[in-house]
Design an enzyme around this catalytic site. Structure first.
Site, PDB file in Angstrom:
ATOM      1  N   HIS A  11       6.730  -7.166  -2.349  1.00 60.25           N
ATOM      2  CA  HIS A  11       5.874  -7.518  -1.214  1.00 60.25           C
ATOM      3  C   HIS A  11       4.601  -8.243  -1.646  1.00 60.25           C
ATOM      4  CE1 HIS A  11       7.665  -3.636   0.776  1.00 60.25           C
ATOM      5  NE2 HIS A  11       8.525  -4.655   0.804  1.00 60.25           N
ATOM      6  N   GLU A  17       9.865   4.500   1.646  1.00 63.37           N
ATOM      7  CA  GLU A  17      11.182   4.492   2.267  1.00 63.37           C
ATOM      8  C   GLU A  17      12.169   5.262   1.417  1.00 63.37           C
ATOM      9  OE1 GLU A  17      13.210   0.298   0.990  1.00 63.37           O
ATOM     10  OE2 GLU A  17      11.316   0.142   2.102  1.00 63.37           O
ATOM     11  N   ASN A  41       6.057  -2.136   5.140  1.00 67.76           N
ATOM     12  CA  ASN A  41       6.780  -3.359   4.796  1.00 67.76           C
ATOM     13  C   ASN A  41       6.178  -4.518   5.590  1.00 67.76           C
ATOM     14  OD1 ASN A  41       8.515  -0.855   4.793  1.00 67.76           O
ATOM     15  ND2 ASN A  41       9.772  -2.194   3.542  1.00 67.76           N
TER      16      ASN A  41
END
Length: 551
Positions: A492, A407, A530
């Site tokens: 994550h 990102e 994600n």
């Protein structure tokens, strides 16, 4: 929806003198903005009342441990099916403003609300020009847990809403072609026809208006990222998010209180972000069948003599001390404390003989979703903007060719940095294991920092090429002196109680009827994007089956 990634950085020479000159003001500005607020009310008061906190000795049909994505889905769907649910959450409710009139602290001004029981901040971006910017803060049950274990810092949200409180809200559904490598035992057709759409609807996922993106000042940084990516042959892809884009347009126009446009993200967002508090949890509360006890930490789940499970819970104060120890009985228990929380608790309970029938897959298959961060120093003709919206909206997918999806991230310092910043997700193959250290009386993780090297190599397939094309260099002042890669962290965490291994194919724990895992611990280490939409969709799938067959 498409995966996203970020532009690659190159290795060409760049004028360090010019770089230092134009970024020299950053250190002072960031050091000033990182000063902490010492005033805070009722630091040792509990954040729950007798009317809302679960009572000692009570029995409940369902207890959900945690209020993140999986737990919130389970609570809502169970309540809609007519089942009373009690959720216990280790963190605070985050429903009461602080002394500044805001619930959440600002990203560049961390205070007592910012960190979970730390006395010094532990920001992901901890340096500028090699100088540390972390500051002392009062010890408090703040919103962001920077948990250090096994050579990695795992960032986790603490509070009602879990990780949804502190993430960037990038709501990405993996490409269909990648799904079989993420969850091989799950029917992909069902996920893409039913459960991903259900999750996206429940989360309130939306996409930025491309025309607005092209003109608004607060996304200049992302437009620079797009330009650099495309000039190196990478497609720039808009990424869905759970932010209220209409609200952000009003922020940019100056007609409503600013939140994302004011850089709020790392320690919560006060206005436009649709966290679980505004979506699944709000819907669950509206059923009248769901109650939540914040500042309650589960320490044990054991079979009860009369059926069900005896759950030991510590009620915490905001300085982390135990105000009360409670024991409740639950007919069914859903572990939804996040990948780390669920895994650590289950590993402890198995190793100490409380739940000895759990199988040997407990604790295995943990990964960091291949997270690695870096920054690039752009030329002076490529400013990224003083005002940067804190919600990422695009990136680059180089997953097939280079194993990286990244990102284009904001760097909302409030000053011009001429920097492009990126968070990459990579196809890192390494998996760690949680295990019980009997001598130390705690669960440990065997992750090794060196295992980040594949992530760095994969991210370089993007950023080396961009740097080469643009004649730019990597930033070396963001993670420590002369350190290019943020290889010390993950946002994550995934795995530790993997689906169809530690559990059956719907999250039922082997060996114990009525015990379930329904969070990111089920996913073996990587989602290619994600992860929270996949966690939500998998929870939707699993709870539908559980309601249909177990209740």
């Amino acid at each position: 929806m498409s995966d996203t990634g970020e532009p690659r950085h190159g290795s060409n020479e760049f004028s360090r003198r010019g770089f230092l000159a134009r970024t020299g003001s950053i250190l002072g500005a960031v050091a000033l903005s990182a000063q902490v607020t010492s005033a805070h009310a009722a630091q040792t008061a509990t954040a729950t009342t007798a009317s809302t906190a679960i009572g000692d000795g009570v029995r409940v049909p369902v207890l959900v441990i945690g209020t993140g994505y999986g737990g919130s889905v389970a609570a809502l769907r169970l309540a809609q099916a007519g089942v009373d649910v009690h959720m216990v959450e280790m963190g605070m409710a985050w429903d009461t403003p602080g002394s500044d009139g805001k619930i959440f602290a600002h990203t560049t001004n961390p205070d007592y609300r910012s960190y979970w029981l730390r006395t010094k901040t532990k920001a992901p971006l901890s340096n500028f020009l090699g100088f540390p910017i972390d500051k002392s803060v009062p010890k408090y049950t703040g919103i962001l847990d920077a948990e250090e274990m096994g050579g990695i810092i795992v960032y986790q949200g603490r509070g009602v809403g879990g990780g949804s409180l502190v993430n960037g809200g990038m709501a990405v559904t993996p490409r269909r072609a990648n799904f079989s490598s993420v969850l091989p035992s799950v029917n992909a057709d069902e996920m893409y026809a039913t459960y991903y759409p259900r999750a996206n609807a429940g989360l309130g996922v939306g996409l930025i208006d491309p025309a607005w993106f092209d003109t608004v000042a607060c996304y200049q940084y992302a437009r620079v990222g797009r330009k650099h990516a495309q000039r190196s042959g990478f497609p720039f892809v808009f990424v869905p998010d759970v932010y209220d884009w209409d609200y952000m347009k009003q922020e940019a126009a100056g007609t409503v209180p600013k939140s994302a446009v004011d850089g709020e993200i790392l320690y919560g967002n006060n206005h436009g972000k649709k966290s679980l508090q505004q979506t699944y949890i709000a819907a669950a509360k509206a059923t009248g069948r769901v109650s939540i006890s914040p500042l309650h930490q589960v320490t044990s789940v054991a079979p009860a003599a009369g059926g069900g499970y005896t759950v030991a819970i510590n009620q915490l104060t905001t300085d982390g001390t135990v105000a009360a120890a409670k024991t409740v009985t639950a007919d069914r228990v859903f572990f939804a404390a996040g990948s780390v929380g669920t895994s650590k608790l289950l590993v402890k309970l198995k190793a100490t003989g409380v739940l000895p029938l759990l199988n040997d897959e407990i604790g295995k298959g943990w990964g960091d979703n291949g997270n690695v961060m870096c920054g690039r120093a752009n030329h002076m003709w490529d400013p990224t903007g003083k005002v940067q919206a804190s919600i990422p909206c695009g990136g680059i997918d180089n997953w097939d060719a280079g194993g990286a999806f990244a990102e284009v991230a904001p760097l909302p310092t409030g000053i011009e940095t001429y920097a492009s910043f990126y968070l990459s997700i990579t196809k890192n193959p390494h998996r760690a294991r949680f295990s019980w250290n009997a001598a130390a009386g705690k669960v440990e993780l065997d992750w090794q920092t060196a295992w980040k090297q594949p992530s760095i190599d994969m991210a370089k397939t993007i950023f080396d090429k961009i740097n080469s094309k643009e004649g730019t260099i990597y930033r070396t002042d963001l993670f420590g002196t002369n350190k290019i890669w943020g290889d010390h962290l993950t946002y994550h965490p995934l795995g530790g109680a993997v689906l169809d291994k530690a559990t059956d194919n719907y999250g039922r724990l082997h060996g114990y009827t009525g015990l379930y895992v329904i969070d990111g611990a089920l996913i073996p280490g990587n989602t290619s994007v994600n992860p929270f939409v996949t966690i939500t969709a998998l929870a939707e799938r699993n709870i539908e089956k559980i309601i249909a067959t177990d209740l």
